[in-house]
Design a protein around this motif. Structure first.
Motif, PDB file in Angstrom:
ATOM      1  N   CYS A 113       0.715  -1.276   0.024  1.00 42.50           N
ATOM      2  CA  CYS A 113       0.128   0.034   0.055  1.00 42.50           C
ATOM      3  C   CYS A 113       0.931   1.161   0.124  1.00 42.50           C
ATOM      4  O   CYS A 113       0.406   2.378  -0.202  1.00 42.50           O
ATOM      5  N   HIS A 114       2.344   0.991  -0.059  1.00 40.56           N
ATOM      6  CA  HIS A 114       3.138   2.192  -0.071  1.00 40.56           C
ATOM      7  C   HIS A 114       4.359   1.603  -0.333  1.00 40.56           C
ATOM      8  O   HIS A 114       4.752   0.375  -0.170  1.00 40.56           O
ATOM      9  N   THR A 115       5.271   2.314  -1.011  1.00 37.99           N
ATOM     10  CA  THR A 115       6.591   2.059  -1.124  1.00 37.99           C
ATOM     11  C   THR A 115       7.451   1.988  -0.122  1.00 37.99           C
ATOM     12  O   THR A 115       8.661   1.610  -0.081  1.00 37.99           O
ATOM     13  N   SER A 116       7.008   2.289   1.080  1.00 38.17           N
ATOM     14  CA  SER A 116       7.717   2.394   2.256  1.00 38.17           C
ATOM     15  C   SER A 116       7.982   0.946   2.694  1.00 38.17           C
ATOM     16  O   SER A 116       8.845   0.495   3.520  1.00 38.17           O
ATOM     17  N   ALA A 117       7.304  -0.118   2.254  1.00 31.59           N
ATOM     18  CA  ALA A 117       7.440  -1.358   2.295  1.00 31.59           C
ATOM     19  C   ALA A 117       8.863  -1.814   2.061  1.00 31.59           C
ATOM     20  O   ALA A 117       9.135  -2.794   2.493  1.00 31.59           O
ATOM     21  N   TYR A 137      -1.215  -0.031  -3.937  1.00 29.74           N
ATOM     22  CA  TYR A 137      -2.784  -0.556  -4.208  1.00 29.74           C
ATOM     23  C   TYR A 137      -3.223  -0.271  -2.683  1.00 29.74           C
ATOM     24  O   TYR A 137      -2.862  -0.454  -1.980  1.00 29.74           O
ATOM     25  N   ARG A 138      -4.575   0.290  -2.897  1.00 31.27           N
ATOM     26  CA  ARG A 138      -5.191   0.824  -1.726  1.00 31.27           C
ATOM     27  C   ARG A 138      -6.660   0.804  -2.168  1.00 31.27           C
ATOM     28  O   ARG A 138      -7.181   1.098  -2.995  1.00 31.27           O
ATOM     29  N   ARG A 139      -7.564   0.253  -1.111  1.00 31.21           N
ATOM     30  CA  ARG A 139      -9.013   0.157  -1.261  1.00 31.21           C
ATOM     31  C   ARG A 139      -9.413   1.644  -0.730  1.00 31.21           C
ATOM     32  O   ARG A 139      -8.624   2.025   0.396  1.00 31.21           O
ATOM     33  N   ASP A 140      -9.760   2.470  -1.466  1.00 34.97           N
ATOM     34  CA  ASP A 140      -9.979   3.790  -1.100  1.00 34.97           C
ATOM     35  C   ASP A 140     -11.457   4.474  -1.956  1.00 34.97           C
ATOM     36  O   ASP A 140     -12.216   3.839  -2.428  1.00 34.97           O
ATOM     37  N   SER A 141     -11.602   5.624  -1.584  1.00 35.78           N
ATOM     38  CA  SER A 141     -12.959   6.248  -2.147  1.00 35.78           C
ATOM     39  C   SER A 141     -12.715   6.489  -3.569  1.00 35.78           C
ATOM     40  O   SER A 141     -11.739   6.408  -4.076  1.00 35.78           O
ATOM     41  N   HIS A 146      -8.324  10.277  -6.274  1.00 35.62           N
ATOM     42  CA  HIS A 146      -7.927   8.911  -5.726  1.00 35.62           C
ATOM     43  C   HIS A 146      -8.609   7.747  -6.473  1.00 35.62           C
ATOM     44  O   HIS A 146      -9.425   7.683  -7.254  1.00 35.62           O
ATOM     45  N   TYR A 147      -7.281   6.774  -6.669  1.00 36.29           N
ATOM     46  CA  TYR A 147      -7.576   5.689  -7.673  1.00 36.29           C
ATOM     47  C   TYR A 147      -7.061   4.444  -6.636  1.00 36.29           C
ATOM     48  O   TYR A 147      -5.981   4.496  -6.079  1.00 36.29           O
ATOM     49  N   PRO A 148      -7.526   3.312  -6.958  1.00 38.17           N
ATOM     50  CA  PRO A 148      -7.218   2.114  -6.177  1.00 38.17           C
ATOM     51  C   PRO A 148      -5.597   1.737  -6.474  1.00 38.17           C
ATOM     52  O   PRO A 148      -4.980   0.667  -5.864  1.00 38.17           O
ATOM     53  N   HIS A 151       0.916   5.508  -8.076  1.00 40.30           N
ATOM     54  CA  HIS A 151       2.439   5.198  -7.882  1.00 40.30           C
ATOM     55  C   HIS A 151       2.977   6.020  -7.062  1.00 40.30           C
ATOM     56  O   HIS A 151       2.482   7.343  -6.855  1.00 40.30           O
ATOM     57  N   GLN A 152       3.867   5.388  -6.332  1.00 38.01           N
ATOM     58  CA  GLN A 152       4.733   6.414  -5.337  1.00 38.01           C
ATOM     59  C   GLN A 152       6.220   6.180  -5.685  1.00 38.01           C
ATOM     60  O   GLN A 152       6.763   5.409  -6.052  1.00 38.01           O
ATOM     61  N   MET A 153       6.821   7.265  -5.295  1.00 30.41           N
ATOM     62  CA  MET A 153       8.459   7.327  -5.068  1.00 30.41           C
ATOM     63  C   MET A 153       8.741   7.560  -3.722  1.00 30.41           C
ATOM     64  O   MET A 153       8.344   8.425  -3.084  1.00 30.41           O
ATOM     65  N   LEU A 221      -4.036  20.299  -2.352  1.00 27.77           N
ATOM     66  CA  LEU A 221      -3.982  18.832  -2.840  1.00 27.77           C
ATOM     67  C   LEU A 221      -2.638  18.366  -2.210  1.00 27.77           C
ATOM     68  O   LEU A 221      -1.714  18.746  -2.553  1.00 27.77           O
ATOM     69  N   GLU A 222      -2.892  17.229  -1.513  1.00 27.35           N
ATOM     70  CA  GLU A 222      -1.811  16.580  -0.694  1.00 27.35           C
ATOM     71  C   GLU A 222      -1.050  15.912  -1.624  1.00 27.35           C
ATOM     72  O   GLU A 222      -1.394  14.948  -2.406  1.00 27.35           O
ATOM     73  N   VAL A 223       0.422  16.149  -1.879  1.00 32.54           N
ATOM     74  CA  VAL A 223       1.097  15.310  -2.957  1.00 32.54           C
ATOM     75  C   VAL A 223       2.232  14.297  -2.356  1.00 32.54           C
ATOM     76  O   VAL A 223       2.740  13.846  -3.168  1.00 32.54           O
ATOM     77  N   LEU A 224       2.619  14.458  -1.091  1.00 33.37           N
ATOM     78  CA  LEU A 224       3.408  13.801  -0.389  1.00 33.37           C
ATOM     79  C   LEU A 224       3.577  13.575   1.135  1.00 33.37           C
ATOM     80  O   LEU A 224       2.721  14.376   1.743  1.00 33.37           O
TER      81      LEU A 224
HETATM   82  C1  FA5 Z   1       2.393   7.506   2.784  1.00 31.42           C
HETATM   83  O1  FA5 Z   1       2.069   6.468   2.070  1.00 31.42           O
HETATM   84  C2  FA5 Z   1       3.659   7.173   3.609  1.00 31.42           C
HETATM   85  N1  FA5 Z   1       4.243   5.840   3.336  1.00 31.42           N
HETATM   86  C3  FA5 Z   1       4.482   8.207   2.939  1.00 31.42           C
HETATM   87  C4  FA5 Z   1       5.686   8.537   3.570  1.00 31.42           C
HETATM   88  C5  FA5 Z   1       6.885   7.690   3.400  1.00 31.42           C
HETATM   89  C6  FA5 Z   1       5.864   9.292   4.855  1.00 31.42           C
HETATM   90  C7  FA5 Z   1       8.318   8.284   4.084  1.00 31.42           C
HETATM   91  C8  FA5 Z   1       6.968   9.405   5.672  1.00 31.42           C
HETATM   92  C9  FA5 Z   1       8.148   8.884   5.273  1.00 31.42           C
HETATM   93  P1  FA5 Z   1       0.177   8.816   2.532  1.00 31.42           P
HETATM   94  O2  FA5 Z   1      -0.845   7.713   2.615  1.00 31.42           O
HETATM   95  O3  FA5 Z   1      -0.231   9.935   2.847  1.00 31.42           O
HETATM   96  O4  FA5 Z   1       1.686   8.196   2.955  1.00 31.42           O
HETATM   97  O5  FA5 Z   1       0.447   8.646   0.758  1.00 31.42           O
HETATM   98  C10 FA5 Z   1       1.374   9.350   0.322  1.00 31.42           C
HETATM   99  C11 FA5 Z   1       1.109  10.158  -0.988  1.00 31.42           C
HETATM  100  O6  FA5 Z   1       0.212   9.300  -1.986  1.00 31.42           O
HETATM  101  C12 FA5 Z   1      -0.265  10.942  -0.812  1.00 31.42           C
HETATM  102  O7  FA5 Z   1       0.190  12.147  -0.216  1.00 31.42           O
HETATM  103  C13 FA5 Z   1      -0.954  11.284  -2.148  1.00 31.42           C
HETATM  104  O8  FA5 Z   1      -0.167  12.032  -2.843  1.00 31.42           O
HETATM  105  C14 FA5 Z   1      -0.750   9.850  -2.586  1.00 31.42           C
HETATM  106  N2  FA5 Z   1      -1.952   9.043  -2.462  1.00 31.42           N
HETATM  107  C15 FA5 Z   1      -2.585   8.499  -1.475  1.00 31.42           C
HETATM  108  N3  FA5 Z   1      -3.528   7.886  -1.740  1.00 31.42           N
HETATM  109  C16 FA5 Z   1      -3.804   7.818  -3.054  1.00 31.42           C
HETATM  110  C17 FA5 Z   1      -4.949   7.293  -4.019  1.00 31.42           C
HETATM  111  N4  FA5 Z   1      -5.925   6.529  -3.626  1.00 31.42           N
HETATM  112  N5  FA5 Z   1      -4.998   7.913  -5.087  1.00 31.42           N
HETATM  113  C18 FA5 Z   1      -3.805   8.617  -5.690  1.00 31.42           C
HETATM  114  N6  FA5 Z   1      -2.878   8.891  -4.723  1.00 31.42           N
HETATM  115  C19 FA5 Z   1      -2.843   8.761  -3.648  1.00 31.42           C
END
Ligand code: FA5
Ligand code: MG
Length: 381
Positions: A113-117, A137-141, A146-148, A151-153, A221-224
């Motif tokens: 559900c995150h690249t922190s994995a 991948y996330r179950r979400d609204s 928002h999309y299930p 991509h994260q970096m 908009l929350e970006v990171l």
């Molecule tokens: C995390 O996933 C943390 N792992 C980020 C992190 C890494 C924090 C390392 C500290 C140290 P979060 O759940 O807020 O955090 O998601 C990070 C970003 O992913 C969000 O800010 C948003 O830009 C994006 N995001 C989250 N959910 C969705 C979604 N359903 N669709 C599109 N983008 C999304």
């Protein structure tokens, strides 16, 4: 709607559908629509907005940091619950571990559900400065941001005492300031002048923790997410005398701001009117909408049961309508004298590519009504 393929290729490894989608396992909640996204790796396409933004971020790190950041972009999205949660100190009772929030392959395997994995594992393997890009991948609204699958970096940077000693600051403050400077610089590199703000937040793996928001289409908009890594994570790799920062960027969100892309579903479009607008290394492009087709609004009301969740409802809608659903919004909720709670949701149907016919939308809505009743234990009103 979704072509049911029997296997996908993830970085040269073939994964069978039956290994990921299991109707016989109650802890498995991966639908075909999600399985079919595995292995697509939009972030590795140089002419796709997600690939273009990834390369632009790589450029920023290359030109601003003398010490190299190693890059990883082909780590499997199928990980253990240990990698996804335990290794980054997610408490046993944290909501993100639930079947409501995370796609489980089996009780001990999830779609990350995150690249922190990958943080802890890469640290254990001796890496100290790295960028990890991947599909998560996330179950979400359901709405335009928002999309299930997205991509994260992940960024990770370990410091040694000599780094902060000469600054005269304590190690945590030093790392927090360096982190903010790095990410503000990245935002300027990508967007030039842009309105942004820091928001304090909580993550189990960082302290202090922050989110960066950018003003986009009349809203924040929350970006990171980011922060200074919990000492316990560093200690697991013998780095108790160090300090580190980490971040997780939402690449779709950044690309929406950079290219002016109004809806997150567009990233998955193979309509040439979308794909032809982007080119390798082209950062100055502003997306020109080909047309805005009319939306169609349908309301659905039902008495919920205790097990009802909005994510389950959204997944049913998405399973039927796919990318024809633009938004699902709770517009009314009340509890009657008998203690029964009613929800009314408004579903917005709209194709990014064509006009939908009344017949088609009525058919989708009728399927939603049937399936909601069948799967979610609710009573339609
Ligand atoms: C995390 O996933 C943390 N792992 C980020 C992190 C890494 C924090 C390392 C500290 C140290 P979060 O759940 O807020 O955090 O998601 C990070 C970003 O992913 C969000 O800010 C948003 O830009 C994006 N995001 C989250 N959910 C969705 C979604 N359903 N669709 C599109 N983008 C999304
Ligand atoms: Mg967040």
């Amino acid at each position: 709607r979704f072509p049911i393929v029997s296997a996908v290729d993830i970085g040269g490894v073939t994964v069978a559908r039956n290994d990921v989608v299991r109707d016989d396992d109650p802890t498995n909640n991966v639908p075909d629509s999600i399985f079919s996204k595995l292995g697509i790796q939009l972030h590795r396409r140089d002419k796709h907005p997600i690939g273009i933004i990834k390369n632009a971020i790589y450029d920023y790190f290359e030109s601003n940091y003398a010490k190299k950041f190693e890059t990883f972009e082909d780590l499997s999205p199928i990980v253990t619950t240990k990698q996804n949660f335990d290794d980054v100190l997610v408490p046993a009772d944290h909501v993100s571990r639930s079947l409501n929030d995370t796609y489980y392959v089996d009780s001990q395997t999830v779609l990350r559900c995150h690249t922190s994995a990958h943080q802890a594992e890469l640290l254990r393997d001796g890496h100290r400065r790295f960028l990890v890009t991947g599909d998560v991948y996330r179950r979400d609204s359901i709405d335009s941001t928002h999309y299930p699958v997205f991509h994260q970096m992940e960024g990770f940077c370990v410091f040694s005492p000599e780094d902060w000693n000469e600054s005269g600051k304590d190690s945590t403050l030093y790392a927090a300031e360096d982190l903010k400077k790095c990410l503000e610089g990245l935002a300027r590199h990508l967007f030039g002048a842009v309105e942004m703000r820091w928001v304090d937040t909580y993550f189990p793996f960082t302290e202090p923790s922050f989110e960066l928001e950018i003003y986009f289409k009349e809203d924040w908009l929350e970006v990171l997410g980011c922060g200074v890594t919990e000492q316990k994570i560093l200690k697991q790799s013998g780095l108790e005398n160090n300090v580190a920062w980490a971040f997780g960027l939402g690449l779709e969100r950044l690309a929406m701001v950079l290219f002016d892309i109004p809806d997150i579903r567009l990233f998955w479009s193979d309509d040439e009117r979308f794909t032809s607008q982007f080119g390798k290394g082209e950062l100055g492009v502003k997306f020109k909408p080909f047309s805005k087709y009319p939306p169609c609004y349908k309301d659905i009301s039902f008495w919920i049961s205790e097990s009802f969740t909005e994510n389950n409802f959204c997944e049913v809608v998405r399973g039927i309508a796919g990318d024809l659903v633009e938004e699902v919004k709770l517009i009314d909720s009340f509890t009657n004298k008998k203690g029964m709670t009613s929800h009314c949701y408004r579903i917005v149907f709209r194709s990014m590519e064509r006009s939908l016919t009344d017949e088609e939308v009525n058919d989708l809505q009728s399927k939603v009504r049937d399936e909601v009743q069948r799967k979610l234990n609710v009573e339609l009103r």
